[in-house]
Design a protein around this motif. Structure first.
Motif, PDB file in Angstrom:
ATOM      1  N   PHE A 223       0.839  -1.192   0.000  1.00 39.70           N
ATOM      2  CA  PHE A 223       0.000   0.000   0.000  1.00 39.70           C
ATOM      3  C   PHE A 223       0.878   1.248   0.000  1.00 39.70           C
ATOM      4  O   PHE A 223       1.791   1.368   0.828  1.00 39.70           O
ATOM      5  CB  PHE A 223      -0.891   0.048   1.249  1.00 39.70           C
TER       6      PHE A 223
ATOM      7  N   LYS B 285      -5.267   1.763  -2.981  1.00 41.73           N
ATOM      8  CA  LYS B 285      -6.088   0.565  -2.861  1.00 41.73           C
ATOM      9  C   LYS B 285      -5.277  -0.715  -2.737  1.00 41.73           C
ATOM     10  O   LYS B 285      -5.846  -1.773  -2.470  1.00 41.73           O
ATOM     11  CB  LYS B 285      -7.056   0.466  -4.042  1.00 41.73           C
ATOM     12  N   GLY B 286      -3.976  -0.612  -2.916  1.00 40.60           N
ATOM     13  CA  GLY B 286      -3.139  -1.775  -2.713  1.00 40.60           C
ATOM     14  C   GLY B 286      -2.770  -2.507  -3.991  1.00 40.60           C
ATOM     15  O   GLY B 286      -3.497  -2.471  -4.982  1.00 40.60           O
TER      16      GLY B 286
ATOM     17  N   SER C  96      -8.445  -1.965   0.939  1.00 35.40           N
ATOM     18  CA  SER C  96      -7.507  -1.109   1.650  1.00 35.40           C
ATOM     19  C   SER C  96      -8.009  -0.839   3.068  1.00 35.40           C
ATOM     20  O   SER C  96      -9.088  -1.275   3.455  1.00 35.40           O
ATOM     21  CB  SER C  96      -7.331   0.207   0.890  1.00 35.40           C
TER      22      SER C  96
ATOM     23  N   GLN D 136     -10.585  -3.114   7.941  1.00 35.69           N
ATOM     24  CA  GLN D 136     -10.179  -3.595   6.626  1.00 35.69           C
ATOM     25  C   GLN D 136     -11.037  -4.777   6.222  1.00 35.69           C
ATOM     26  O   GLN D 136     -11.092  -5.784   6.927  1.00 35.69           O
ATOM     27  CB  GLN D 136      -8.697  -3.996   6.623  1.00 35.69           C
TER      28      GLN D 136
ATOM     29  N   PHE E 226      -4.679   6.106   2.031  1.00 38.14           N
ATOM     30  CA  PHE E 226      -4.093   4.927   1.416  1.00 38.14           C
ATOM     31  C   PHE E 226      -4.524   4.758  -0.028  1.00 38.14           C
ATOM     32  O   PHE E 226      -5.637   5.120  -0.416  1.00 38.14           O
ATOM     33  CB  PHE E 226      -4.517   3.664   2.182  1.00 38.14           C
TER      34      PHE E 226
END
Lengths: 114, 114
Positions: A89, A106-107, B43, B38, A104
Motif C-alpha cells: 500500500f 487501494k493496494g 484497503s 479492513q 491509502f
C-alpha cells in the motif's frame, strides 16, 4: 474522491526481477509518503517513506522514486524474492493541523514466482 | 523499536454482545492512535483518531455510539464494538505514532460475529 491512486492492482514478477508499483496523488499539500507491506492476516508494516523534498530514497532492495511535478511516486523492489509476495500500500499524509492521517491507495498484490 | 500489539488477535462473539479490542504501544508513548477497519482484499479504512485524554474523532459514517474508543493512557487505546452484529465482522487494526510522521500498525484483530 480517491486522493491516492495506486497501480497495478496485481503484479506477478519472476524471482530476481524488479517489481514496480506506482502511485499518483492529487493533493499537493501532502508532505509524507510511506509504503506499507502487508501479509495475509497481519497488520501493515512500514517499509520505506519519503518526503517531497527528496527525489529518491533507497533502503536495501527497496527504492522510492518521487516526482513532485507529476505528483507521482513509485516503489521499486530490486531482486524480488518469493518472500516479498504480499500486498503493498502506498499512502500520503497531510501533516497540516497536526492530524497526520494516512490516505491509502487501494493496494497492489505482488506475487513473486520462483 | 516501535512495536504495537493488539489483543485479542481473534475473537468470535454472538450477535448483540459487546467486544473490546486493546491496542498497546510497547516501547514508546503515543499521544495519537488510529483505528482502522479492513475488509477482505481491500484497503484500510480509517474509523477514528484517538488522542490521549480527549474524545476520539470519528470519520464520517462511523457510529461513535457503536464503536467506543478510549485512550486512557499514552500506551493504551481500546475499541469497544457495542451490540455487535454480523455486519461488524471485519479485521480491525490500530496504529500508533511515536512522534514525527511514522505510523506503526498492530497485528490486527479478526472479529467474527455469529
Amino acid at each position: 474522491q480517491q486522493q491516492v491512486k495506486q497501480s497495478p492492482q496485481s503484479l506477478i514478477v519472476q524471482k530476481g526481477g524488479i517489481s514496480i508499483i506506482n502511485c499518483a496523488y492529487e493533493n499537493t499539500a501532502f508532505d509524507y509518503f510511506p509504503w506499507y507491506q502487508q501479509f495475509p492476516g497481519k497488520g501493515p508494516a512500514l517499509l520505506i517513506a519519503i518526503r517531497p523534498d527528496v527525489s529518491e530514497k533507497k533502503e536495501g532492495r527497496f527504492t522510492i522514486s518521487f516526482n513532485k511535478s507529476a505528483k507521482q511516486f513509485s516503489l521499486h523492489i530490486m531482486d524480488s524474492q518469493p518472500g516479498d509476495s504480499a500486498t503493498y500500500f502506498c499512502a500520503a499524509t497531510l501533516s497540516g493541523a497536526g492530524s497526520y492521517q494516512l490516505t491509502f491507495g487501494k493496494g497492489t498484490k505482488l506475487s513473486v514466482i520462483p | 523499536g516501535a512495536v504495537v500489539s493488539q489483543h485479542p488477535s481473534r475473537v468470535i462473539c454472538k450477535s448483540g454482545t459487546s467486544v473490546k479490542i486493546e491496542c498497546r504501544s510497547l516501547d514508546f508513548q503515543a499521544t495519537t492512535m488510529f483505528w482502522y477497519r479492513q475488509f477482505p482484499k481491500q484497503s484500510l479504512m480509517l474509523m477514528a483518531t484517538s488522542n490521549e485524554g480527549s474524545k476520539a474523532t470519528y470519520e464520517q459514517g462511523v457510529e461513535k455510539d457503536k464503536f467506543l474508543i478510549n485512550h486512557a493512557s499514552l500506551t493504551l487505546s481500546t475499541l469497544t464494538v457495542t451490540s455487535a452484529h454480523p455486519e461488524d465482522s471485519s479485521f480491525y487494526i490500530c496504529s500508533a505514532m511515536p512522534g514525527g510522521y511514522e505510523q506503526y500498525f498492530g497485528p490486527g484483530t479478526r472479529l467474527t460475529v455469529t
